[in-house]
Design a protein around this motif. Structure first.
Motif, PDB file in Angstrom:
ATOM      1  N   THR A   1      26.176  68.506  16.115  1.00  0.00           N
ATOM      2  CA  THR A   1      26.346  69.685  17.093  1.00  0.00           C
ATOM      3  C   THR A   1      27.699  69.456  17.682  1.00  0.00           C
ATOM      4  N   LYS A   2      28.476  70.361  17.597  1.00  0.00           N
ATOM      5  CA  LYS A   2      30.060  70.167  18.133  1.00  0.00           C
ATOM      6  C   LYS A   2      29.875  70.735  19.611  1.00  0.00           C
ATOM      7  N   GLN A   3      29.122  71.916  19.885  1.00  0.00           N
ATOM      8  CA  GLN A   3      28.940  72.433  21.307  1.00  0.00           C
ATOM      9  C   GLN A   3      27.799  71.860  22.000  1.00  0.00           C
ATOM     10  N   MET A   4      27.921  71.329  23.109  1.00  0.00           N
ATOM     11  CA  MET A   4      27.020  70.752  23.981  1.00  0.00           C
ATOM     12  C   MET A   4      26.827  71.853  25.445  1.00  0.00           C
ATOM     13  N   ASN A   5      25.803  72.365  25.484  1.00  0.00           N
ATOM     14  CA  ASN A   5      25.319  73.339  26.501  1.00  0.00           C
ATOM     15  C   ASN A   5      24.644  72.537  27.637  1.00  0.00           C
ATOM     16  N   VAL A   6      24.577  73.210  28.957  1.00  0.00           N
ATOM     17  CA  VAL A   6      23.688  72.534  30.049  1.00  0.00           C
ATOM     18  C   VAL A   6      22.403  72.765  29.818  1.00  0.00           C
ATOM     19  N   GLU A   7      21.645  71.494  30.150  1.00  0.00           N
ATOM     20  CA  GLU A   7      20.245  71.713  29.883  1.00  0.00           C
ATOM     21  C   GLU A   7      19.642  71.380  28.486  1.00  0.00           C
ATOM     22  N   GLU A   8      20.708  71.160  27.707  1.00  0.00           N
ATOM     23  CA  GLU A   8      20.175  71.152  26.361  1.00  0.00           C
ATOM     24  C   GLU A   8      20.403  69.660  25.751  1.00  0.00           C
ATOM     25  N   GLU A   9      19.404  69.099  25.138  1.00  0.00           N
ATOM     26  CA  GLU A   9      19.264  67.652  24.826  1.00  0.00           C
ATOM     27  C   GLU A   9      19.737  67.510  23.301  1.00  0.00           C
ATOM     28  N   LYS A  10      20.404  66.743  22.797  1.00  0.00           N
ATOM     29  CA  LYS A  10      20.670  66.501  21.474  1.00  0.00           C
ATOM     30  C   LYS A  10      20.191  65.212  20.890  1.00  0.00           C
ATOM     31  N   LYS A  11      19.923  65.072  19.570  1.00  0.00           N
ATOM     32  CA  LYS A  11      19.567  63.793  19.102  1.00  0.00           C
ATOM     33  C   LYS A  11      20.029  63.582  17.744  1.00  0.00           C
ATOM     34  N   ASP A  12      20.893  64.236  17.266  1.00  0.00           N
ATOM     35  CA  ASP A  12      21.326  64.478  15.764  1.00  0.00           C
ATOM     36  C   ASP A  12      22.825  63.843  15.635  1.00  0.00           C
ATOM     37  N   THR A  13      23.166  63.014  16.301  1.00  0.00           N
ATOM     38  CA  THR A  13      24.768  62.259  16.105  1.00  0.00           C
ATOM     39  C   THR A  13      24.578  60.925  15.384  1.00  0.00           C
ATOM     40  N   LYS A  14      25.180  60.600  14.491  1.00  0.00           N
ATOM     41  CA  LYS A  14      25.054  59.489  13.593  1.00  0.00           C
ATOM     42  C   LYS A  14      25.938  58.550  13.853  1.00  0.00           C
ATOM     43  N   LEU A  15      25.635  57.084  13.717  1.00  0.00           N
ATOM     44  CA  LEU A  15      26.659  56.174  13.820  1.00  0.00           C
ATOM     45  C   LEU A  15      26.800  55.476  12.647  1.00  0.00           C
ATOM     46  N   LEU A  16      28.276  55.058  12.425  1.00  0.00           N
ATOM     47  CA  LEU A  16      28.541  54.456  11.572  1.00  0.00           C
ATOM     48  C   LEU A  16      29.350  53.246  11.737  1.00  0.00           C
ATOM     49  N   LEU A  17      28.917  51.876  11.473  1.00  0.00           N
ATOM     50  CA  LEU A  17      29.180  50.680  11.632  1.00  0.00           C
ATOM     51  C   LEU A  17      29.960  49.975  10.652  1.00  0.00           C
ATOM     52  N   ASP A  18      31.273  49.809  10.616  1.00  0.00           N
ATOM     53  CA  ASP A  18      31.965  49.153   9.564  1.00  0.00           C
ATOM     54  C   ASP A  18      31.740  50.137   8.469  1.00  0.00           C
ATOM     55  N   GLY A  19      31.929  51.447   8.553  1.00  0.00           N
ATOM     56  CA  GLY A  19      31.552  52.297   7.363  1.00  0.00           C
ATOM     57  C   GLY A  19      30.441  52.505   6.755  1.00  0.00           C
ATOM     58  N   GLU A  20      29.352  51.849   7.336  1.00  0.00           N
ATOM     59  CA  GLU A  20      27.894  51.878   6.802  1.00  0.00           C
ATOM     60  C   GLU A  20      27.000  52.705   7.941  1.00  0.00           C
ATOM     61  N   GLN A  21      26.462  53.910   7.479  1.00  0.00           N
ATOM     62  CA  GLN A  21      25.489  54.522   8.776  1.00  0.00           C
ATOM     63  C   GLN A  21      24.373  53.695   8.990  1.00  0.00           C
ATOM     64  N   GLU A  22      24.087  53.656  10.158  1.00  0.00           N
ATOM     65  CA  GLU A  22      23.068  52.677  11.033  1.00  0.00           C
ATOM     66  C   GLU A  22      21.990  53.606  11.281  1.00  0.00           C
TER      67      GLU A  22
END
Length: 310
Positions: A209-230
């Motif tokens: 999700t590129k746009q964040m709005n007030v009072e809206e929670e997001k839990k869909d961001t992904k982390l890559l560590l050394d190129g591998e998804q965590e």
């Protein structure tokens, strides 16, 4: 930060609290009560801050921690004794760390107008709050424009992250996207407990999700560590208001906690007032009127501050 204790514990639950220091103008009675409800050494340390804003943030942070321990772990306020690790993190003193049974990790962050606390049972927790419109170039030598600022910070982000940041649109939107990535990176670093030696280019965030709005929670961001998804990490994001962005990093400590990540909805931050902070408090020291007089003499905050508004 984590601890266990021999006191009866209440049902362990996610905690997200926010306190708005920017709009808190403590009265004499409020400030003196707050000072009585923290340990003497913490009271003295808080009193040493030059600016009132920093003193208020530090005081609120201490009250939030003690509120968490009392109300969620059922340890009486006047039996809590906090110590600091060599890195300055507050932890419960060893005398209350008996019979390890449950772990409750928490993290504190403050910037701009808020102090925030996040706590979870059995998960690593990192928390970062950023006031997105606070454009403080003077903290970074030689930085006087957004372009200069980005050049100085270039090594802190991957090529993919810079592409996302610079494609956000206007200068303001690019700064907002920059600070969003920064809160995510800082939340992860705080969760794993490493310092400035960690190479931030090892971690890369992919935003669904590129746009964040007030009072809206997001839990869909992904982390890559050394190129591998965590997959053992989840990141919660929200805007407390149009200026304040919060990221909470949650790391799984064992497979049992997989169920925690099955909930797609992040925990919501609850904004507390001063009465909420001290509702379970027990004064620890005598009233010290000179402490109030000393506080009144402090300037609110540094006058040299640059902001970028829409």
């Amino acid at each position: 930060m984590q601890w266990s204790c021999s006191y009866p514990t209440k049902l362990m639950e996610s905690v997200r609290w926010a306190f708005r220091c920017g709009s808190w103008s403590p009265s004499c009675s409020e400030w003196l009560l707050a000072a009585r409800c923290v340990q003497r050494e913490e009271k003295d340390r808080i009193g040493q801050f030059v600016f009132a804003k920093d003193s208020k943030s530090a005081m609120a942070g201490r009250l939030l921690i003690r509120k968490l321990i009392t109300e969620k772990m059922n340890i009486p306020w006047n039996e809590i004794h906090l110590e600091r690790t060599p890195k300055g993190k507050p932890v419960l003193a060893k005398p209350v760390l008996h019979n390890i049974s449950q772990k409750y990790n928490f993290n504190i962050s403050h910037q701009g107008d808020y102090v925030v606390l996040a706590a979870e049972p059995g998960l690593q927790v990192g928390l970062k709050l950023v006031k997105c419109h606070m454009f403080v170039f003077f903290f970074i030598a030689g930085s006087s424009t957004t372009v200069d600022f980005f050049k100085i910070m270039k090594r802190q982000f991957t090529d993919h992250e810079w592409k996302v940041i610079k494609s956000a649109g206007s200068e303001l939107k690019q700064l907002e996207m920059f600070y969003r990535h920064w809160t995510l990176k800082e939340s992860f670093i705080k969760a794993i407990g490493t310092g400035v030696g960690f190479n931030l280019q090892r971690i890369e965030f992919h935003l669904s999700t590129k746009q964040m709005n007030v009072e809206e929670e997001k839990k869909d961001t992904k982390l890559l560590l050394d190129g591998e998804q965590e997959d053992n990490w989840v990141f919660e994001e929200c805007m407390l208001d149009s200026n304040h962005h919060v990221a909470v990093a949650l790391g799984m400590q064992d497979k049992v906690n997989q169920v925690t990540f099955s909930d797609p909805n992040p925990a919501r931050f609850i904004t507390l007032n001063f009465n909420d902070l001290v509702t379970s408090a027990i004064p620890l020291t005598e009233e010290d009127y000179e402490y109030w007089e000393h506080f009144q003499k402090k300037a609110e905050s540094p006058s040299r501050q640059h902001t970028l508004s829409p």
